[in-house]
Write an enzyme that holds these catalytic residues in place. Sequence first.
Site, PDB file in Angstrom:
ATOM      1  N   CYS A  87       0.841  -1.201   0.000  1.00  0.00           N
ATOM      2  CA  CYS A  87       0.000   0.000   0.000  1.00  0.00           C
ATOM      3  C   CYS A  87       0.879   1.256   0.000  1.00  0.00           C
ATOM      4  O   CYS A  87       1.528   1.551  -0.994  1.00  0.00           O
ATOM      5  CB  CYS A  87      -0.958  -0.039   1.190  1.00  0.00           C
ATOM      6  N   HIS A 196      -3.537  -5.759   1.171  1.00  0.00           N
ATOM      7  CA  HIS A 196      -2.772  -5.959   2.410  1.00  0.00           C
ATOM      8  C   HIS A 196      -2.652  -7.423   2.827  1.00  0.00           C
ATOM      9  O   HIS A 196      -3.464  -7.913   3.606  1.00  0.00           O
ATOM     10  CB  HIS A 196      -3.436  -5.177   3.544  1.00  0.00           C
ATOM     11  N   GLU A 198      -0.692  -8.598   4.958  1.00  0.00           N
ATOM     12  CA  GLU A 198      -0.434  -8.701   6.409  1.00  0.00           C
ATOM     13  C   GLU A 198      -1.716  -8.671   7.226  1.00  0.00           C
ATOM     14  O   GLU A 198      -1.701  -8.970   8.413  1.00  0.00           O
ATOM     15  CB  GLU A 198       0.536  -7.589   6.848  1.00  0.00           C
TER      16      GLU A 198
END
Lengths: 230, 755
Positions: A87, A196, A198
Amino acid sequence: MTPRVGVITFPGSLDDKDAARAVRLAGGESVSLWHADANLHSVDAVVLPGGFSYGDYLRCGAIAKFAPVMEKLVDAGNGGLPILGICNGFQVLTESHLLPGALTRNDHLHFICRDQKLRIENNSSAWTSDFEVGAEILIPLKNGEGGYVADEKTLDELEGEGRVIARYLGLNPNGSRRDIAGITNARGNVVGIMPHPEHAVEKLTGPTTDGLGFFTSLITSLVNNGKVSA
Amino acid sequence: MSVDKVSDAIASPKAQQPFAELGLKKDEYKSIRDILGRRPTSSELAMYSVMWSEHCSYKSSKVHLRQFGTKVPKNDSMLVGIGENAGVVDIGHGWAVTFKVESHNHPSYVEPYQGAATGIGGIVRDIISMGARPVAVMDPLRFGDPGNPDTRRVLTGIVAGIGGYGNCLGLPNIGGEIVFDPSYQGNPLVNALCVGTMKHEDIHLAKASGVGNAVILYGARTGGDGIGGVSVLASETFDADGPAKRPSVQVGDPFMEKLLIECTLEVLHAGLVEGIQDLGGAGISCATSELASNGEGGMHVWLDRVLLRDSTLSPEEILMSESQERMCAVVEPAKIDAFMAVCKKWDVEAVVIGEVNNSGRLTVEWHGDEIVNVPPRSVAHDGPVYERPFARPDWMDVRQTSGPEDLVRPKTAAEVKQTWLTMTGTPNLASKSWVTSQYDRYVMGNTILAQPEDSGMIRVDEETGLGVAVSTDCNARFVALDPYKGAQLALAESFRNVAVTGAKPLAVTNCLNFGSPEDPAVMWQFEQAVTGLADACLEMGTPVTGGNVSFYNQTGEVAIHPTPVIGVLGVIDNVERRTPMAWAQDGELVYVLGTTRDELAGSEWAHAIHSHLGGHPPVLDLQSEMTLAEILVAGSSQQFLSAAHDVSEGGIAQTIAEMAMRSGFGVRIDVPAGIDAFTFLWSESATRAVVVVPQNRNEEFLALCQSKDFAATKIGAVDSLSKAIEVSGVFGETISLDIEELRTISEETLPRLFG
């Protein structure tokens, strides 16, 4: 030896702790790196996390490019150090010219947070080797300026060299050219991705655990390259 | 321009002062003269005007709010009670949680983006000033008629402001409310809630102790924005043709706030701070007077040291400015260097502006001249207190006697199906995902539940899985019908929404949004609502830990529906055991817990289909509500509920529809005997939930309900092969609602109106 993965915190970084958690869950050791410290502390790889570094002022990622740690990182990236920009981290990588193109305001002009389907297009990068090509994954997407743009020649090059690592499936969430969600450099060590991974590493908190693959890929490739022992 | 010094005030006692323009009444101005024994200087007048405003002094509400301090249930979880920046609750394993909800209504109408953005900024600073790390935000919102063009201006601006500020701050937005009603047309409500977590030893309080300690102002520079925000803006009604009030709105910088969070937590954890206070409403006036009066009682301030964005600001403006992203800390002289080093690390500007002393006075100097010399308590705590007249208005009789009995109800299966489709798409019941998808719910990686679930749930401790759930609720139509019961129903709903997810309700915060306290009818609504809430909190064992009052939500003679938004916080030992709202397994049994009566006054059906508001709100038995919560919490901890969802606006029809849309597969429902399909589907009786029980846990579930003498009615079973809600016993027929059709209707409404 456990692979040591640095996570850089800029003023305004938000997903740095999430990235560190993902590194740990994949079996690595996370090492906090500070923007003002021009030292990578001998880490084996680096994650540039999501967020709003420097408040996204001027242009997303534009000010972070001048942080003291970045000069070291650009050299290391050109030298083959695995780097993942997520991002805002992707935006920092394009601003730093480790990756081509730029990220622009979403075509619908709203920030959007949703679970996004992607197709993995390349599994030869340091961060995607654990995936099958064509694998469909579901991970969170959240951005206001996630539209990937580059000139046609660059886009053709990326396609021709197989450097698009993931593409949006279904509705394109931000107007990215050719549905591009993530790309890599020619060497395959530097990867930028807008959604994302994560945030999809635990069943309890993510829509899936599909994101973990990016981090286990790294550990695998470090082991295979003899950077660390299994 | 010369400043008005204390010596000038003594020398020219008869000078005319603009107290009325600053929002002070004549007798309040006289009180200030009596306290000081002279006329105030213009700087003192500025301080008193903001600190004695309704917003800061609670002068109209104080006499009623005392009930929250006297009707306190015995609760071992309270670590810090009402009166501090925010209450603190013990959740076990050495962890504590603080949470609070505040209003930012008036600025958000004038300037929606900045008003809503700085509303988040303000509540977040309240939480960090307790020593806690903010971990989530929620936004209870109220808007006017969705078809009115001004609603579009207000809603899109407010949503963008919440997203723009909150997303950049890195706090997951895990819930809230969006409700439309014409009564909010000229007075939208923007309430902001923040949750913070900390270890017990990290709790900090706002006081300036230690003679000789330095008072440090840090964060953003002080500018000319938000001057008089609390007095000119938040403590008056809007006039239809009054002057523009935009200069009274503050402007936010979320990036600075993020740095301020990290910087503040670092100085607190390093033990560098004796006392801390955020700067919000009333700015430096508030922070210095509150810190001084909570500590040794004296403070000296060099106001010319304050770092300014605009060098032409006068001392009065500096004292009143509500520039955002500022904090004030009290630091021992030996620790100043270390404090400044942390600020430098985070690129946060800081300057020593004052010193704690034991003079008993708050003194302020400006380039060597004394411009303020006041007893700090008189500014911060001993403001005026009003016993405003209140009386039940006559129109309540008409409102309560014109119930919904004569409203035309669907009488055939086809009419029931059509009603269901229509209700699914009403702005109040429709999916809010167009709004919530503009907020980041994932950041921090600890979000267990977020909108559209009943509560937001956050994991506090990754080791043990300890977590908290928070919900905010208020059906203001019920409060309009009966403010005492309506406030209790709001508490009950919020309590239930926490319990439905498996968390045990522990504590309450509130944001009391009302019209003008100068109207005895409004004041009566307020008195009734506060009394109802205090009584219910006492009975349910959940203390009020803090909150906020917002009066003057009124344009001309038109006041909003009384809207006491109630936030409830609950704790869950292990978030892995939370109960979601979606069913997941074929053949699981679907039950309604609780009793459905013919109660449609104030319901969404009466509102949406008939624009009707009248009658008495649903009956509420607080003991039953607590029993229901016990069953729901046991269902989570013993894992005999696989899904659960509260029944409230839109009745059982809406509850079932939401569960089906969340799950994606179908269900077969039988309307139980003894009740007609319409009442079963759309009554809004309190104290109910739809729960889903795995077949092999059915006996345990029923045994528990029986032992607690609580009604559990089996209404159907989950059908994973179906993509429809099938309801039999609908006036002798079976109806079928396609889930994807419902989803389309539900998700289209908001983008159609505002996209």
